[in-house]
Motif scaffolding. Structure first.
Motif, PDB file in Angstrom:
ATOM      1  N   VAL A   7       0.841  -1.200   0.000  1.00  0.00           N
ATOM      2  CA  VAL A   7       0.000   0.000   0.000  1.00  0.00           C
ATOM      3  C   VAL A   7       0.879   1.254   0.000  1.00  0.00           C
ATOM      4  N   HIS A   8       1.949   1.234   0.793  1.00  0.00           N
ATOM      5  CA  HIS A   8       2.858   2.372   0.879  1.00  0.00           C
ATOM      6  C   HIS A   8       3.494   2.674  -0.478  1.00  0.00           C
ATOM      7  N   ALA A  11       0.762   3.874  -3.105  1.00  0.00           N
ATOM      8  CA  ALA A  11       0.346   5.259  -2.868  1.00  0.00           C
ATOM      9  C   ALA A  11       1.480   6.224  -3.184  1.00  0.00           C
ATOM     10  N   TRP A  15       1.377   9.396  -5.689  1.00  0.00           N
ATOM     11  CA  TRP A  15       1.728  10.711  -5.157  1.00  0.00           C
ATOM     12  C   TRP A  15       2.832  11.366  -5.979  1.00  0.00           C
ATOM     13  N   PRO A  57      -4.750  12.753  -1.006  1.00  0.00           N
ATOM     14  CA  PRO A  57      -5.092  11.477  -0.363  1.00  0.00           C
ATOM     15  C   PRO A  57      -4.018  10.404  -0.524  1.00  0.00           C
ATOM     16  N   SER A  58      -3.399  10.335  -1.699  1.00  0.00           N
ATOM     17  CA  SER A  58      -2.347   9.333  -1.879  1.00  0.00           C
ATOM     18  C   SER A  58      -1.126   9.653  -1.016  1.00  0.00           C
ATOM     19  N   VAL A  61      -2.097   8.449   2.476  1.00  0.00           N
ATOM     20  CA  VAL A  61      -2.051   6.980   2.544  1.00  0.00           C
ATOM     21  C   VAL A  61      -0.603   6.498   2.555  1.00  0.00           C
ATOM     22  N   ILE A  64       0.854   7.280   6.057  1.00  0.00           N
ATOM     23  CA  ILE A  64       0.267   6.428   7.103  1.00  0.00           C
ATOM     24  C   ILE A  64       0.743   4.986   6.955  1.00  0.00           C
ATOM     25  N   ALA A  65       0.750   4.471   5.723  1.00  0.00           N
ATOM     26  CA  ALA A  65       1.208   3.095   5.509  1.00  0.00           C
ATOM     27  C   ALA A  65       2.699   2.967   5.801  1.00  0.00           C
TER      28      ALA A  65
END
Length: 144
Positions: A7-8, A11, A15, A57-58, A61, A64-65
């Motif tokens: 996910v990291h 995203a 980004w 948002p990306s 994410v 956070i990831a």
């Protein structure tokens, strides 16, 4: 942990793609005023849509990831601190891209080509440094 890492990275790719594309999009639309491009609302541009609905948002994410990977793995290496410092620079470049979006909407006649190029070059340089730090994992202790 591998799920958070996927996910990291996913995203992060979105980004970075937005950070590289947005300055080019803004610079390409500056100075061109076609009657067909008149918008009923001045703040519904494609660049604002990409920045607020995709890039930000990306970025959140990805951050956070990445934090979740760090917390789960609980590893501390000096290269990681250097990487996080460059990620902070990337966040600053993201914010400046948002400022460029707003400036382009408020003053469509303002010259933004130079700033677009600087933001794009800075984003690419930051990403290359992050990739080098992550893949090479250099001994940062030797730098001091």
């Amino acid at each position: 942990m591998k799920g958070f890492l996927v996910v990291h990275i996913s995203a992060l790719v979105v980004w970075i793609g937005c950070l590289v594309y947005l300055p080019a999009l803004i610079a390409s639309h500056m100075g061109s005023s076609h009657s067909l491009e008149e918008r009923p609302h001045p703040y519904d541009s494609l660049s604002r849509l990409l920045f607020t609905r995709l890039a930000t948002p990306s970025a959140l994410v990805a951050i956070i990831a990445g934090t979740a990977v760090f917390v789960i793995d609980i590893t501390f290496h000096p290269w990681l601190i250097a990487k996080l410092t460059v990620v902070c620079l990337l966040v600053v470049l993201h914010t400046l891209t948002g400022v460029l979006v707003v400036r382009a909407e408020n003053k469509p006649e303002a010259p933004v080509a130079l700033w677009s190029g600087v933001l794009m070059a800075g984003s690419v340089a930051a990403v290359l440094i992050i990739l080098w730090l992550v893949l090479a994992k250099p001994p940062v202790e030797d730098w001091l």
